[in-house]
Design a protein around this motif. Structure first.
Motif: not given
Lengths: 154, 210
Positions: A4-8
């Protein structure tokens, strides 16, 4: 646990949206009370803060300490060598200030003082039952002046 | 009040700037409230805890050593006061419309069963709000429109921002890249900060795929 934070980007956008908009409604009265707290910035500025060091409601009893027993809640506040201990029951607050140097104790809610009392020669004092909401006691004695942390007593 | 970072706001409020205090309240009350909600407190208790937290902060303003840790201090103080009041077991209000509304939104049992998880979520959301507050205004406008509910179409976003529709995706990717790299999110990065320097390329690829 997932990084986290999401890579997407899409996932992060969704999370950001939740953070920005879904914090849930913050009741206006909460904001009002929080803003109003600022008025206390200068009120007790000359008093040393006596920090809450023990609350029988949620702290384990210190070893070797003998309390009077019963259902009364006990709390301790400390600022350097000054200790303020209180016992809170439906009947009110009884407390002891040490070192005992006379003086007066004032009890306040966030809207103002609700009671005050003299401190006797051995440091004892008694105050009326505290109203709901955070309360702070301030003590002015010969040689020191302290104010406790704000804490809900009832 | 010219410095809108947490550090600047704390310093200004400590010096008596009421507008800076109001901004701290506006920015951080959602965090305090979300921590309190995660503990399932009644509305009366929640109000007392919120007030207690802010009263305590007022007298510690000039002692806040690391204002960037303000969010953590607020969350921890709120959590401790929740524990105190829950131990007192006072004023239970089983039919509180406020709590009903909360339950409908967050689900009461999930949060009650996993307070740590709820706290982590609250802290992450606060980090995102802080990171967002540090972005350039252009990024804030775009991301606010992209996350609006009900959704705003790309065409309308383009019109409002005077931006070609084709550049919305790439701009979003650049803004999210800045968000990921802002100081507010740094404490969460730990494990995934490594030799990987491809963040920018990856963002570009995602944007191109839109």
């Amino acid at each position: 646990m997932a990084p986290w934070p999401p890579g997407d980007d899409d996932a992060l956008t969704v999370e950001l949206g939740a953070a920005l908009w879904d914090a849930g409604p913050v009741p206006e009265e909460f904001l009002t009370a929080a803003r109003a707290a600022f008025a206390w910035r200068t009120v007790d500025a000359e008093l040393a803060v006596a920090e809450l060091t023990f609350d029988s409601a949620c702290d384990a009893e210190p070893a070797g300490l003998t309390r009077s027993g019963g259902a009364a809640r006990t709390l301790s506040f400390r600022s350097g060598a000054v200790v303020l201990e209180i016992e809170v029951s439906d009947a009110g607050i009884v407390g002891q200030l040490s070192p005992p140097r006379g003086g007066r104790v004032t009890a306040r809610t966030a809207t103002g003082p609700y009671d005050e009392a003299p401190v006797d020669e051995v440091g004892f004092f008694s105050l009326g039952a505290p109203p709901a909401g955070p309360v702070r006691l301030s003590a002015r004695a010969d040689g020191y002046a302290v104010a406790t942390d704000w804490v809900s007593l009832s | 009040m010219t410095d809108l970072t947490a550090t600047g706001l704390v310093a200004a409020a400590a010096g008596g700037d009421e507008a800076a205090w109001a901004e701290l309240v506006r920015r951080y009350t959602p965090l305090v409230v979300s921590v309190i909600r995660a503990h399932g407190m009644s509305r009366a208790d929640a109000a007392d805890i919120n007030q207690t937290v802010w009263l305590r902060l007022v007298e510690r303003l000039d002692q806040v050593r690391d204002p960037q840790a303000l969010a953590a201090w607020l969350a921890t103080t709120a959590r401790r006061e929740c524990y105190r009041l829950s131990r007192l077991g006072r004023r239970s209000q089983p039919v509180d419309p406020y709590d009903d509304a909360l339950d409908a939104r967050h689900g009461p049992l999930v949060d009650a069963a996993a307070p740590d998880e709820a706290l982590l979520r609250a802290e992450r959301r606060q980090a995102l709000r802080e990171g967002f507050a540090q972005l350039p205004p252009r990024c804030q406008e775009l991301l606010a429109l992209l996350t609006a509910d009900p959704p705003v179409s790309y065409r309308e976003i383009g019109e409002r921002l005077g931006m070609p529709v084709g550049s919305i995706g790439p701009t979003q990717a650049r803004c999210l890249h800045r968000l990921r790299n802002c100081p507010a999110l740094a404490p969460f990065l730990g494990a995934r900060r490594g030799p990987n320097k491809n963040g920018g390329d990856r963002d570009g690829a995602v944007a191109a795929g839109r």
